[in-house]
Design an enzyme around this catalytic site. Structure first.
Site, short mmCIF file in Angstrom:
data_model
loop_
_atom_site.label_atom_id
_atom_site.label_comp_id
_atom_site.label_asym_id
_atom_site.label_seq_id
_atom_site.Cartn_x
_atom_site.Cartn_y
_atom_site.Cartn_z
CE LYS A 129 36.41 34.43 45.84
NZ LYS A 129 37.61 34.80 45.12
C1 LIG Z 1 38.35 34.65 43.78
C2 LIG Z 1 39.27 33.56 43.38
C3 LIG Z 1 40.59 33.79 42.97
C4 LIG Z 1 41.13 35.16 42.75
O1 LIG Z 1 41.00 35.99 43.84
P1 LIG Z 1 41.20 37.56 43.65
O2 LIG Z 1 41.47 38.05 45.05
O3 LIG Z 1 39.93 38.10 43.08
O4 LIG Z 1 42.37 37.76 42.75
C5 LIG Z 1 41.39 32.71 42.71
N1 LIG Z 1 40.94 31.45 42.80
C6 LIG Z 1 39.68 31.18 43.16
C7 LIG Z 1 39.24 29.76 43.28
C8 LIG Z 1 38.81 32.23 43.44
O5 LIG Z 1 37.53 31.97 43.77
#
Ligand SMILES: *Cc1c(COP(=O)(O)O)cnc(C)c1O
Length: 387
Positions: free
Chosen positions: A184
């Site tokens: 992210k």
């Molecule tokens: C990455 C992601 C999540 C989950 O995030 P985590 O921190 O890995 O639990 C949820 N929704 C979307 C759209 C994502 O890209």
């Protein structure tokens, strides 16, 4: 062929962040503690959010934010099929029924006008996803929510730093859930944050993230001494560690720089690929916004490209370039088909995109030469000759 593997994503971790992790380890306090508190305060300032609750992941944040709404069996939660499975999983884990709305074919975001038609007497909440860091059209979405008394839990996993009409995601509206997964826009290894303007919701999530322990409730019951606490619900173990917050404390000040570099790279892709029939570039909406460019996601047009998305991904991999798949439609996974009866053909725009979409390499430390290598390799694959 270049024998250095180019990944599609890679975190940028500074020496200061590494030193902070080491200092945390040496401090003797490695789980939730002073660094989580500081990071929470820093996020409140950056997001301009009155309440931030840090968690072990965004999935945990979505789960608890939805759980705290107290959904009852059969309650419906509206979201998009073009998202990570975690979005739908969290709705189901919190006791809701996911109701899906097709996406806009250009922005890949939930079609807010189409959402209105799915509202029933059982609808309780909407979970929009700011796909790739492009904000959903939130003004009409919140108007709809207010009109029907619905809660809005924004899946902002891609959207830290995203702005909608001059306002930062997290600074307005109901509740937002951010992810700090390594892919992210900023990372704590694993981690997540719920930002909200609802003090009661923030309190519920804080209690649920750590075993249902409520120290304030214990205070209300009038015992003395810090060893005692009250358990007011069977809670979870979703707290963030200080080791994770140590990274976050140094990622957050770097975020604007990360987004600036991501934007530069994304704009270059947009420009260089403008005339390519083999690809359809991601579109942008008319409303004012700042895209956080978490992902750069064109569609592969199989007829013009002479290969489908799977063929493209393996051909790139064979040339030592990683790509990502965000996302195949969530409603077509076995569990969702079987439990809720979803079928191919129900969400034609999302399915068209889900079959063709690919994430090209995009990360802050990617060099211009590395990006040129991606473009040149694609040109060769498509028989365009050197560019
Ligand atoms: C990455 C992601 C999540 C989950 O995030 P985590 O921190 O890995 O639990 C949820 N929704 C979307 C759209 C994502 O890209």
């Amino acid at each position: 062929m270049n024998d250095e593997f180019l990944p599609f994503a890679r975190p940028s971790i500074s020496q200061e962040a590494i030193a902070e992790v080491v200092a945390c380890l040496e401090s003797g306090w490695i789980t939730t503690g002073p660094r989580v508190k500081r990071f929470e305060e820093d996020l409140k300032v950056y997001l301009r959010a009155p309440h931030c609750v840090l968690l072990s992941s965004a999935t945990a944040g979505l789960h608890l934010a939805l759980l705290a709404l107290g959904l009852r069996d059969g309650d419906e939660v509206i979201t998009t099929p073009l998202t990570f499975a975690a979005t739908l999983n969290a709705i189901v884990l919190a006791g809701g029924r996911p109701v899906l709305v097709d996406v806009d074919p250009h922005t890949f975001n939930m079609d807010v006008a189409a959402a209105a038609a799915t509202i029933t007497a059982r609808t309780r909440a909407i979970v929009p996803v700011h796909f790739a860091g492009l904000p959903v059209d939130l003004d009409p979405l919140y108007e709809l929510a207010h009109e029907h008394g619905l809660r809005v839990i924004e899946d902002a996993a891609h959207a830290i730093g995203t702005e909608y009409k001059g306002r930062r995601i997290g600074s307005f509206g109901d509740t937002q859930v951010f992810s700090f997964h390594p892919n992210k826009n900023m990372t704590t290894g694993e981690g997540g944050c719920v930002a909200t303007r609802d003090e009661q919701l923030a309190r519920s999530i804080s209690v649920l993230r750590f075993h249902g322990i409520d120290r304030d409730a214990w205070n209300r019951f009038g015992k003395e001494g810090s060893q005692h606490y009250e358990v007011i619900a069977p809670g979870y173990k979703y707290n963030m560690m200080d080791i994770q917050a140590a990274l976050g404390l140094h990622q957050l000040p770097a975020l604007e720089g990360f987004i600036a570099r991501r934007s530069e790279l994304a704009e270059r892709y947009q420009h260089e690929l403008a005339e390519w029939r083999e690809l359809t570039r991601p579109g942008t909406p008319a409303y004012e916004h700042r895209h956080a460019w978490h992902l750069y996601t064109p569609l592969i047009n199989p007829e013009a490209a002479g290969m489908d998305r799977e063929g493209f991904m393996s051909a790139m991999k064979a040339r030592n370039i990683g790509t990502g798949l965000h996302y195949e439609c969530a409603h077509l996974y076995a569990y969702y088909r079987q439990r809720f009866g979803f079928q191919p053909g129900q969400f034609p725009h999302a399915e068209h995109i889900g079959e063709r979409i690919v994430s090209l390499p995009l990360f802050p430390s990617m060099s211009d030469a590395q990006q040129q290598r991606v473009i040149t390799t694609m040109a060769e694959l498509f028989g365009r000759g050197a560019t």
